[in-house]
Design a protein around this motif. Structure first.
Motif, PDB file in Angstrom:
ATOM      1  N   THR A 132     -38.544 -49.100 -38.733  1.00  0.00           N
ATOM      2  CA  THR A 132     -38.060 -48.015 -37.877  1.00  0.00           C
ATOM      3  C   THR A 132     -36.594 -47.689 -38.172  1.00  0.00           C
ATOM      4  N   GLU A 133     -35.830 -48.683 -38.642  1.00  0.00           N
ATOM      5  CA  GLU A 133     -34.442 -48.401 -39.022  1.00  0.00           C
ATOM      6  C   GLU A 133     -34.410 -47.468 -40.243  1.00  0.00           C
ATOM      7  N   ALA A 134     -35.328 -47.706 -41.168  1.00  0.00           N
ATOM      8  CA  ALA A 134     -35.418 -46.826 -42.339  1.00  0.00           C
ATOM      9  C   ALA A 134     -35.763 -45.400 -41.916  1.00  0.00           C
ATOM     10  N   THR A 135     -36.682 -45.264 -40.957  1.00  0.00           N
ATOM     11  CA  THR A 135     -37.046 -43.944 -40.447  1.00  0.00           C
ATOM     12  C   THR A 135     -35.867 -43.281 -39.760  1.00  0.00           C
ATOM     13  N   TYR A 136     -35.112 -44.068 -39.020  1.00  0.00           N
ATOM     14  CA  TYR A 136     -33.949 -43.545 -38.301  1.00  0.00           C
ATOM     15  C   TYR A 136     -32.881 -43.047 -39.273  1.00  0.00           C
ATOM     16  N   VAL A 137     -32.591 -43.833 -40.304  1.00  0.00           N
ATOM     17  CA  VAL A 137     -31.611 -43.423 -41.311  1.00  0.00           C
ATOM     18  C   VAL A 137     -32.067 -42.131 -41.985  1.00  0.00           C
ATOM     19  N   ARG A 138     -33.377 -42.037 -42.237  1.00  0.00           N
ATOM     20  CA  ARG A 138     -33.909 -40.818 -42.858  1.00  0.00           C
ATOM     21  C   ARG A 138     -33.689 -39.609 -41.949  1.00  0.00           C
ATOM     22  N   LYS A 139     -33.824 -39.776 -40.645  1.00  0.00           N
ATOM     23  CA  LYS A 139     -33.595 -38.673 -39.712  1.00  0.00           C
ATOM     24  C   LYS A 139     -32.132 -38.246 -39.726  1.00  0.00           C
ATOM     25  N   LEU A 140     -31.227 -39.225 -39.768  1.00  0.00           N
ATOM     26  CA  LEU A 140     -29.806 -38.886 -39.835  1.00  0.00           C
ATOM     27  C   LEU A 140     -29.497 -38.111 -41.110  1.00  0.00           C
ATOM     28  N   MET A 141     -30.125 -38.531 -42.218  1.00  0.00           N
ATOM     29  CA  MET A 141     -29.921 -37.832 -43.488  1.00  0.00           C
ATOM     30  C   MET A 141     -30.501 -36.414 -43.439  1.00  0.00           C
ATOM     31  N   VAL A 142     -31.623 -36.261 -42.730  1.00  0.00           N
ATOM     32  CA  VAL A 142     -32.232 -34.937 -42.567  1.00  0.00           C
ATOM     33  C   VAL A 142     -31.296 -34.026 -41.778  1.00  0.00           C
ATOM     34  N   ILE A 143     -30.679 -34.571 -40.725  1.00  0.00           N
ATOM     35  CA  ILE A 143     -29.740 -33.774 -39.932  1.00  0.00           C
ATOM     36  C   ILE A 143     -28.591 -33.288 -40.811  1.00  0.00           C
ATOM     37  N   ARG A 144     -28.076 -34.193 -41.656  1.00  0.00           N
ATOM     38  CA  ARG A 144     -26.944 -33.804 -42.496  1.00  0.00           C
ATOM     39  C   ARG A 144     -27.360 -32.814 -43.587  1.00  0.00           C
ATOM     40  N   ALA A 145     -28.411 -33.162 -44.339  1.00  0.00           N
ATOM     41  CA  ALA A 145     -28.817 -32.312 -45.468  1.00  0.00           C
ATOM     42  C   ALA A 145     -29.489 -31.026 -45.007  1.00  0.00           C
ATOM     43  N   GLY A 146     -30.251 -31.106 -43.912  1.00  0.00           N
ATOM     44  CA  GLY A 146     -31.035 -29.957 -43.489  1.00  0.00           C
ATOM     45  C   GLY A 146     -30.342 -29.022 -42.525  1.00  0.00           C
ATOM     46  N   PHE A 147     -29.320 -29.518 -41.789  1.00  0.00           N
ATOM     47  CA  PHE A 147     -28.658 -28.677 -40.794  1.00  0.00           C
ATOM     48  C   PHE A 147     -27.135 -28.675 -40.927  1.00  0.00           C
ATOM     49  N   HIS A 148     -26.550 -29.850 -40.929  1.00  0.00           N
ATOM     50  CA  HIS A 148     -25.087 -29.953 -40.969  1.00  0.00           C
ATOM     51  C   HIS A 148     -24.488 -29.220 -42.170  1.00  0.00           C
ATOM     52  N   LEU A 149     -24.915 -29.581 -43.363  1.00  0.00           N
ATOM     53  CA  LEU A 149     -24.336 -28.993 -44.576  1.00  0.00           C
ATOM     54  C   LEU A 149     -24.670 -27.504 -44.739  1.00  0.00           C
ATOM     55  N   PRO A 150     -25.943 -27.078 -44.499  1.00  0.00           N
ATOM     56  CA  PRO A 150     -26.233 -25.639 -44.609  1.00  0.00           C
ATOM     57  C   PRO A 150     -25.455 -24.786 -43.610  1.00  0.00           C
ATOM     58  N   THR A 156     -24.438 -33.451 -28.183  1.00  0.00           N
ATOM     59  CA  THR A 156     -25.673 -32.877 -28.710  1.00  0.00           C
ATOM     60  C   THR A 156     -26.855 -32.957 -27.752  1.00  0.00           C
ATOM     61  N   SER A 157     -26.820 -33.893 -26.807  1.00  0.00           N
ATOM     62  CA  SER A 157     -27.993 -34.093 -25.953  1.00  0.00           C
ATOM     63  C   SER A 157     -27.753 -33.783 -24.486  1.00  0.00           C
ATOM     64  N   VAL A 158     -26.519 -34.016 -24.006  1.00  0.00           N
ATOM     65  CA  VAL A 158     -26.258 -33.843 -22.576  1.00  0.00           C
ATOM     66  C   VAL A 158     -25.747 -32.434 -22.286  1.00  0.00           C
ATOM     67  N   THR A 159     -24.582 -32.100 -22.811  1.00  0.00           N
ATOM     68  CA  THR A 159     -24.028 -30.785 -22.514  1.00  0.00           C
ATOM     69  C   THR A 159     -24.622 -29.704 -23.407  1.00  0.00           C
ATOM     70  N   ARG A 160     -24.761 -29.997 -24.706  1.00  0.00           N
ATOM     71  CA  ARG A 160     -25.214 -29.023 -25.704  1.00  0.00           C
ATOM     72  C   ARG A 160     -24.372 -27.752 -25.663  1.00  0.00           C
ATOM     73  N   GLN A 161     -23.213 -27.813 -25.008  1.00  0.00           N
ATOM     74  CA  GLN A 161     -22.385 -26.622 -24.894  1.00  0.00           C
ATOM     75  C   GLN A 161     -21.940 -26.066 -26.248  1.00  0.00           C
ATOM     76  N   ARG A 175     -33.084 -30.033 -32.005  1.00  0.00           N
ATOM     77  CA  ARG A 175     -32.917 -30.692 -30.705  1.00  0.00           C
ATOM     78  C   ARG A 175     -33.588 -32.068 -30.691  1.00  0.00           C
ATOM     79  N   SER A 176     -34.811 -32.172 -31.208  1.00  0.00           N
ATOM     80  CA  SER A 176     -35.519 -33.457 -31.196  1.00  0.00           C
ATOM     81  C   SER A 176     -34.837 -34.463 -32.116  1.00  0.00           C
ATOM     82  N   LEU A 177     -34.309 -34.008 -33.228  1.00  0.00           N
ATOM     83  CA  LEU A 177     -33.618 -34.907 -34.155  1.00  0.00           C
ATOM     84  C   LEU A 177     -32.333 -35.448 -33.558  1.00  0.00           C
ATOM     85  N   THR A 178     -31.593 -34.610 -32.850  1.00  0.00           N
ATOM     86  CA  THR A 178     -30.320 -35.060 -32.298  1.00  0.00           C
ATOM     87  C   THR A 178     -30.500 -36.032 -31.137  1.00  0.00           C
ATOM     88  N   HIS A 179     -31.686 -36.079 -30.556  1.00  0.00           N
ATOM     89  CA  HIS A 179     -31.939 -37.018 -29.460  1.00  0.00           C
ATOM     90  C   HIS A 179     -32.188 -38.443 -29.970  1.00  0.00           C
TER      91      HIS A 179
END
Length: 280
Positions: free
Chosen positions: A13-31, A106-111, A142-146
């Protein structure tokens, strides 16, 4: 056997979690950063706070967890504990702050995110397009940031399960796991306290906006003279100590009201008509 299953699940599950963080960076943060719609500093510090640091911490943890399986089986538990100590525990307060800032932003205020989506042309469409990409596992932003808060609670459960399947005679293993578990509990508590503080601020901000409509505070009624000290009151800058829904008895009538105890003020706000009374 059961302990080995818990350890295997922790690593998987740690490997899956790291993959999600990488997805956030490569798929959303950087673009989003590259599109030029939003200032880079805002993307880094408001939309995705501490993302690079979190990736670095958890990639390091995953590497240590995987290497822990290479030793003698009797040392698995100690090696697992040492993996946490060399990564998350070592970074202590910085890791707690990174988790708290991420969850609050990212999860509470999302402002930051919600504000941008409402005022930046083209950003909602970009995020929708990014979310539909096959490489992103078709998960919403939203689901990834949670995932961070969820991961912290899973660490706590995994460590408890591993310790629960460790014999009481294995003193070193118990001590090592208990030390790491205590740190994870501290992180969860720190994040929880930060979330509660943000929620209190949001509550006061919402109530302050309602108070802006009170005639007495705007000088529009005959009774305005008794509240001159509060004509420029900003509740959003106050510290909320306690709040409760109460029944207010006034002139023989029972009125639903909101009772607030602030650091230097008590506020009684009528629910239905947004009227207010103040007591120092």
């Amino acid at each position: 056997r059961k302990r080995q299953d818990h350890i295997h699940e922790l690593i998987h599950t740690e490997a899956t979690y790291v993959r999600k963080l990488m997805v956030i960076r490569a798929g959303f943060h950087l673009p989003i950063k590259a599109c030029g719609l939003v200032p880079e500093e805002y993307v880094d510090h408001e939309m995705f706070p501490h993302l690079n640091a979190l990736i670095r911490h958890h990639k390091s943890l995953l590497s240590w967890l995987r290497s822990s399986r290479e030793g003698e089986s009797c040392q698995y538990v100690v090696a697992i504990a040492h993996a946490f100590q060399r990564t998350l525990v070592k970074n202590g307060y910085a890791y707690k702050m990174a988790c708290a800032d991420w969850v609050c932003q990212t999860s509470v205020t999302r402002q930051p995110m919600d504000c941008l989506l409402s005022i930046v042309p083209g950003l909602p469409q970009l995020i929708e397009k990014l979310e539909s990409h096959d490489a992103l596992m078709r998960e919403s932003l939203r689901s990834l940031t949670h995932s961070i808060l969820q991961r912290l609670t899973k660490y706590r459960q995994f460590l408890k399960d591993i310790r629960g399947t460790t014999s009481a005679s294995e003193f070193e293993e118990h001590r090592a796991l208990s030390s790491v578990l205590q740190f994870i509990e501290e992180v969860v508590a720190f994040v929880s306290d930060s979330v509660h503080a943000i929620e209190k601020c949001l509550t006061l901000h919402d109530i302050h906006n309602k108070l802006l409509q009170v005639p007495a505070l705007q000088g529009r009624c005959s009774g305005a003279a008794h509240v001159p000290a509060f004509s420029h009151l900003d509740l959003s800058l106050k510290t909320l100590v306690y709040r409760a829904d109460v029944l207010w008895l006034l002139d023989g009538q029972v009125i639903p009201a909101l009772f607030l105890v602030l650091a230097d003020l008590v506020v009684l706000l009528e629910h239905e008509k947004d009227k207010s009374e103040y007591c120092l």
